[in-house]
Scaffold this active site. Sequence first.
Site, PDB file in Angstrom:
ATOM      1  N   ARG A 103       1.168   9.189 -12.646  1.00  0.00           N
ATOM      2  CA  ARG A 103       0.738  10.472 -12.600  1.00  0.00           C
ATOM      3  C   ARG A 103       1.436  11.325 -11.889  1.00  0.00           C
ATOM      4  NH1 ARG A 103      -5.455  12.866 -12.857  1.00  0.00           N
ATOM      5  NH2 ARG A 103      -5.067  12.162 -15.022  1.00  0.00           N
ATOM      6  N   HIS A 130      -0.480  15.108 -21.169  1.00  0.00           N
ATOM      7  CA  HIS A 130      -1.607  13.987 -21.055  1.00  0.00           C
ATOM      8  C   HIS A 130      -1.771  13.274 -22.194  1.00  0.00           C
ATOM      9  CE1 HIS A 130      -4.381  12.253 -18.635  1.00  0.00           C
ATOM     10  NE2 HIS A 130      -5.167  13.103 -18.432  1.00  0.00           N
ATOM     11  N   GLN A 133      -5.129  10.685 -22.477  1.00  0.00           N
ATOM     12  CA  GLN A 133      -6.308  11.423 -22.580  1.00  0.00           C
ATOM     13  C   GLN A 133      -6.622  11.980 -24.194  1.00  0.00           C
ATOM     14  OE1 GLN A 133      -8.512  12.570 -20.266  1.00  0.00           O
ATOM     15  NE2 GLN A 133     -10.094  12.934 -22.385  1.00  0.00           N
ATOM     16  N   ASP A 221     -10.438  23.073 -21.458  1.00  0.00           N
ATOM     17  CA  ASP A 221      -9.993  22.127 -20.231  1.00  0.00           C
ATOM     18  C   ASP A 221     -10.233  23.217 -18.920  1.00  0.00           C
ATOM     19  OD1 ASP A 221      -8.922  20.519 -18.294  1.00  0.00           O
ATOM     20  OD2 ASP A 221      -6.871  20.701 -19.061  1.00  0.00           O
ATOM     21  N   CYS A 259     -11.708  17.143 -21.261  1.00  0.00           N
ATOM     22  CA  CYS A 259     -10.933  15.824 -20.556  1.00  0.00           C
ATOM     23  C   CYS A 259     -11.756  15.504 -19.178  1.00  0.00           C
ATOM     24  CB  CYS A 259      -9.803  15.944 -20.367  1.00  0.00           C
ATOM     25  SG  CYS A 259      -9.258  17.449 -19.208  1.00  0.00           S
ATOM     26  N   ARG A 287     -11.242   6.654 -22.637  1.00  0.00           N
ATOM     27  CA  ARG A 287     -10.122   6.387 -21.774  1.00  0.00           C
ATOM     28  C   ARG A 287      -9.665   4.899 -21.758  1.00  0.00           C
ATOM     29  NH1 ARG A 287      -7.928  10.488 -18.726  1.00  0.00           N
ATOM     30  NH2 ARG A 287      -6.362   8.959 -18.530  1.00  0.00           N
TER      31      ARG A 287
HETATM   32  N1  NVA Z   1      -5.282  20.312 -17.171  1.00  0.00           N
HETATM   33  C1  NVA Z   1      -5.615  19.535 -16.115  1.00  0.00           C
HETATM   34  C2  NVA Z   1      -6.026  18.109 -16.526  1.00  0.00           C
HETATM   35  C3  NVA Z   1      -6.907  17.268 -15.695  1.00  0.00           C
HETATM   36  C4  NVA Z   1      -7.388  15.887 -16.210  1.00  0.00           C
HETATM   37  C5  NVA Z   1      -4.679  19.182 -14.896  1.00  0.00           C
HETATM   38  O1  NVA Z   1      -3.685  18.975 -15.112  1.00  0.00           O
HETATM   39  O2  NVA Z   1      -5.229  19.344 -13.836  1.00  0.00           O
HETATM   40  N1   CP Z   2      -9.108  13.366 -17.631  1.00  0.00           N
HETATM   41  C1   CP Z   2      -8.581  13.089 -16.766  1.00  0.00           C
HETATM   42  O1   CP Z   2      -7.459  12.582 -16.674  1.00  0.00           O
HETATM   43  O2   CP Z   2      -9.119  12.863 -15.416  1.00  0.00           O
HETATM   44  P1   CP Z   2      -8.664  12.384 -14.094  1.00  0.00           P
HETATM   45  O3   CP Z   2      -7.975  13.376 -13.249  1.00  0.00           O
HETATM   46  O4   CP Z   2     -10.235  11.902 -13.089  1.00  0.00           O
HETATM   47  O5   CP Z   2      -8.037  11.098 -14.155  1.00  0.00           O
END
Ligand code: NVA
Ligand code: CP
Length: 303
Positions: A103, A130, A133, A221, A259, A287
Site C-alpha cells: 500500500r 484500489h 477492494q 467513498d 469500501c 476482502r
Molecule cells: N479513497 C480512499 C480509500 C480508502 C480505503 C483513500 O485512498 O483514502
Molecule cells: N477499504 C480499505 O482498503 O480499508 P483499509 O484502509 O482499512 O485497509
Amino acid sequence: MRHFLDLKDFTKDALEAMLQDGLAMRKALKSGEQHAQPLAGKHIGMIFEKQSTRTRVSFEVGISQLGGTPIVLSASDMQIGRGESISDTAKVLSGYLDGIMIRCLSHNTLMGLSDNASIPVINGLTDTSHPCQVMADMMTMLDAHGVIEGQIVCWAGDGNNMAVSWIEAAAVMGFELRLACPSGYEPPADIIAWARDKGASIILHDDVLEAAKDAHVIVTDVWISMGDEEGTRVQDMTPFQVNDDVMSAAAPDAIFMHCLPAIRDMEVTASVIDGNQSMVWQEAENRLHAQKAILAYCCGEKA
Ligand code: NVA
Ligand code: CP
C-alpha cells in the site's frame, strides 16, 4: 510471474475465475472443510506507507489461512523510510519472500517495486487505484444479484483511486458505470478514454439523482482520501452525498456499498449505510475471500 497491479491488466475470464475461486474458498471456510494450503511454506511481505485496518487484517488472516506466513512491514520502520530506493528494496526482498503486497503513496512506487522484484507484487491501494477492494465489491455484487455483467453501477462523489478501479472493472467485466462527480473531481480523462475505447459504457453525470436512476448498485467513498488536502472538498462534494433520495431513485433492490472507512452524514447518511440496502459488512468481509483468490493466483503452487 503473476503480479496483481490493476484490473485493466486482466481478462474477464481471469477475474471471473478469481472471484469463483474466492467464493469456493469462502464456502469451504464456512462449512469447516479442510482449507487449501497453496501458500504452504511461503512468506508474503506486506509494506504499508499508509494506514489500514481492512487490508492489513484481511491479508494477514488470508495468508495464514492459505498456509503461508505474513510479514507486516511499516515503510517508516524500513530503510525506504530513510531514502533507500524501491528498486534496491525490491531486489533484496525478492531474495527472502515469495510475494509482496504494498500500500503506497504513489503508484510509481508500486511500478518500481513490480519492475524490479522477481516475486509477485499485489497492489493494496495507491493514489490512483484500489483493485483488491473492487474485486471484493464485485464479489458482493454476485452475492446480491448473482450477476456482474449488464448491471448499472452508480459511483457518487470523488473521482478517486476507487473510481479508477471501478472504471477498469466496468470495461473488463461489461457493466455500465455512471459517475456523478463534482466538476474538477472527475476521474482522470486517460482512464475514461481507455475504458470507452474498449467499448465500456462510462457515463459522467453532474446530478447524482440522475446517475442513480434505476441503478443496481450505489457506491461511494470518503471525500478526503489519504494524502488529500481538505481544501473545499466537503463543500464541493455535498450535493453528491448518498442519502435516502439517492437510494429511492435507484432500482428497488439496489445495494449500497462503501469500501470503508466511512464518515456518516458526509458522503453517506447513517440511514443509508446502516439501512437494509447496505452491504458494507459483507463487502468488508469479502476482502478476505477475494484476496485469498488473488494470493493463490499470484503466489500459489499453480502460479
Ligand atoms: N479513497 C480512499 C480509500 C480508502 C480505503 C483513500 O485512498 O483514502
Ligand atoms: N477499504 C480499505 O482498503 O480499508 P483499509 O484502509 O482499512 O485497509
